[in-house]
Design an enzyme around this catalytic site. Structure first.
Site, PDB file in Angstrom:
ATOM      1  N   ASP A  33       0.859  -1.187   0.000  1.00  0.00           N
ATOM      2  CA  ASP A  33       0.000   0.000   0.000  1.00  0.00           C
ATOM      3  C   ASP A  33       0.898   1.241   0.000  1.00  0.00           C
ATOM      4  OD1 ASP A  33      -1.756   2.066   0.482  1.00  0.00           O
ATOM      5  OD2 ASP A  33      -2.952   0.964   1.947  1.00  0.00           O
ATOM      6  N   HIS A  86      21.813  15.213 -10.755  1.00  0.00           N
ATOM      7  CA  HIS A  86      20.410  15.337 -11.143  1.00  0.00           C
ATOM      8  C   HIS A  86      20.245  16.174 -12.409  1.00  0.00           C
ATOM      9  CE1 HIS A  86      17.722  13.435  -8.169  1.00  0.00           C
ATOM     10  NE2 HIS A  86      18.790  13.479  -7.392  1.00  0.00           N
TER      11      HIS A  86
END
Length: 568
Positions: free
Chosen positions: A455, A553
């Site tokens: 979940d 990044h």
């Protein structure tokens, strides 16, 4: 949605501690685990039978009457009869129950879902197995709202859905074809909104596998890339960790951390606690009355009684304890139990309901406000989870050698220790963080959760983590650890049964339930999650210490198509 249940107020009734006999299963009251009891009676049966057969053979050879028996033979006959009665009763009843209530038992075992009551079974369409067409979620409405006879052509059905004559939620059960239902619903949505959703794929997914348990009103599925970080050398085993993410550099960074751990001899882990929680809230006429129930629930003398009542919910549920808190005349009761290889929200909720029904007889003035009172606490950052734990509480650690820190991580031990103290500890304290004394534990937790069918919303408490770095061996080597008190995972039920997620679990060697040692697969998965977090923390902190984060990044999360340069 809160569920209220009013009862008469007969305050002052003294608690009756022994439960009604009809509620207690004989097997639950045994002082030994049931498997040990079965072994004892099986051994007694075999030994008694072997002894009597040998004695009767000797009597036949010596022409001694068989009805002449001694004390030892009488005891053997008694043992044979008693063990036979026990074994026939135990396995015979289990066989009958497996036929009569197998569906309910499987529901308990596979209770990895969100805690909502499972959908009731519906009559299957002609030519399809009964298990493939459960009724839609009760929250959607009643199938009776649809016309008795469905149109045959898809175009007619779409027009009826758009006009509101046929509720969209009945398509699966009325058509008997989940793929067709999803396509019709998708077209109806397109006509209603006037927006194309061509980028959302429809074909290539097994819609039968999600009916009644994973998703309602489907119109397609979202594609997510899955990367593999590893090998993660953890507790002497090699794991290749699947991570579903759209964040560039995340898998590569975690992979670098795995490399540093492996080249330093691997990581080790320990599971400190294993228990899912559910905390109902009930209101009483007075705070004094609520305190009486609190004292009753927390009295060690009553634990065995409560365990018998609670454990009736499933053969895997085992109550571990009850912790209570009060707010005025409201009582919050936090039940903790083991749930096998299931994440276990459904299972613990059923056990809690059993106890509430039992308490209702002894305390008829109890007004149950909700089966969940947020003292659990599920899908919310909470100090109770950080302190007491929820799900699996895991510590994972490793010693990274000095040469590995320099060669693989491109930094040094002193810089890493200083950064962790200033950023993860002091910085998080200034921010008033709750369970967030780490660099990016949630990144790894969420990626593994999505890949393995957990979940995703439970990453909130599952990402609670404190990362510790210390110099050892005269400051040459680095000791790193992550402590995660509330990792909530399961290897059966919910999203774990879907084909892609099941394949990822199989890659880790934890697919399905462990029949020999229930719960061990889920605990192993929790340690892999913690090990992945350890690798991710190590690599990100190193990138920050070396000033590489922004550069990496900007280079690999934007324009570059070649990831070979970022994976060491």
């Amino acid at each position: 949605m809160d569920v209220r249940r009013k009862v008469g107020s007969a305050a002052g009734a003294a608690p009756r501690r022994p439960p009604p006999a009809a509620r207690v299963q004989a097997g639950d009251a045994l002082p030994l685990p049931i498997r040990h009891t079965n072994l004892i009676f099986s051994a007694l049966f075999a030994a008694s039978l072997a002894y009597l057969m040998r004695r009767w053979r000797e009597k036949i050879r010596s022409s001694t009457p068989l009805h002449v028996v001694g004390l030892v033979e009488m005891l053997a006959i008694f043992g044979l009869v008693a063990s036979l009665i026990y074994l026939l009763s135990f396995f015979g009843i289990a066989f009958v129950q497996s036929i009569v209530s197998s569906s309910d038992e499987d529901e308990d075992f596979l209770g990895v879902g969100s805690g909502a009551p499972p959908a009731a079974a519906a009559a299957p369409p002609a030519g399809r197995p009964a298990t493939t067409a459960p009724a839609p979620c009760a929250l959607l409405g009643s199938p009776a709202a649809a016309p008795e006879k469905m149109p045959e052509e898809d175009e007619e059905i779409v027009a009826s859905v758009v006009a509101g004559k046929i509720p969209s939620y009945v398509l699966e059960t009325r058509l008997g074809d989940c793929r067709r239902a999803a396509g019709i619903r998708r077209e109806a949505v397109r006509r209603i909104t006037g927006r194309e959703i061509e980028g959302l794929p429809l074909d290539g997914f097994d819609y039968d596998s999600i009916l009644g348990q994973c998703c309602e009103l489907p119109v397609g599925y979202v594609q997510l890339p899955v990367g593999i970080a590893g090998p993660l050398l953890l507790d002497g085993q090699r794991f290749y960790v699947p991570m579903a993410t759209t964040e560039g550099c995340l898998v590569a960074s975690t992979n670098r951390g795995c490399k540093a751990i492996a080249e330093s001899g691997g990581a080790t882990s320990v599971v400190l606690r294993d228990g899912m929680t559910r905390a109902p809230v009930a209101r009483f006429p007075t705070a004094r009355r609520a305190a009486e129930v609190k004292a009753f629930l927390e009295d060690p003398a009553n634990f065995e009684t409560l365990s018998v009542i609670f454990n009736r919910s499933s053969r895997f549920a085992r109550l571990q304890g009850v912790q209570c808190a009060m707010a005025g005349r409201n009582l919050y009761m936090r039940f903790t139990c083991r749930t096998g290889d299931a994440m276990g929200m459904n299972m613990v909720s059923k056990g809690v309901q059993n106890v509430l029904d039992f308490l209702q007889d002894d305390f008829p003035d109890m007004d149950v406000i909700s089966i969940s009172g947020n003292f659990c606490s599920d899908k919310k950052p909470a100090a109770v989870n950080w302190i007491e734990g929820r799900g699996k509480s895991v510590v994972c650690e490793a010693v990274i050698k000095e040469e590995v820190v320099k060669k693989v991580l491109k930094t040094n031990v002193q810089s890493l220790v200083e950064l962790n103290t200033i950023k993860n500890l002091a910085g998080s304290a200034i921010a008033g963080a709750l369970g967030g004394f780490n660099a990016h534990a949630s990144n790894i937790v969420t990626a593994i959760f999505i890949a393995t069918g957990q979940d995703p919303a439970q990453n909130v408490e599952s990402s609670h983590c404190i990362t510790m770095l210390e110099p050892i061996n005269d400051g040459k080597d680095l000791h790193i650890s992550v402590t995660m008190p509330s990792i909530e995972v399961g290897t059966v039920g919910g999203g774990t049964q879907l084909a892609s997620q099941s394949a990822c679990l199989d890659l880790l060697g934890v697919k399905g339930a462990n029949r020999d040692c229930p719960g061990s697969n889920a605990r192993l998965l929790a340690t892999v999650v913690a090990g992945g977090v350890l690798a991710g923390e190590l690599s990100l902190l190193s990138a920050l210490a070396a000033g590489q984060l922004v550069k990496s990044h900007m280079k690999y999360n934007r324009s570059s198509k070649d990831m070979s340069k970022v994976v060491p």
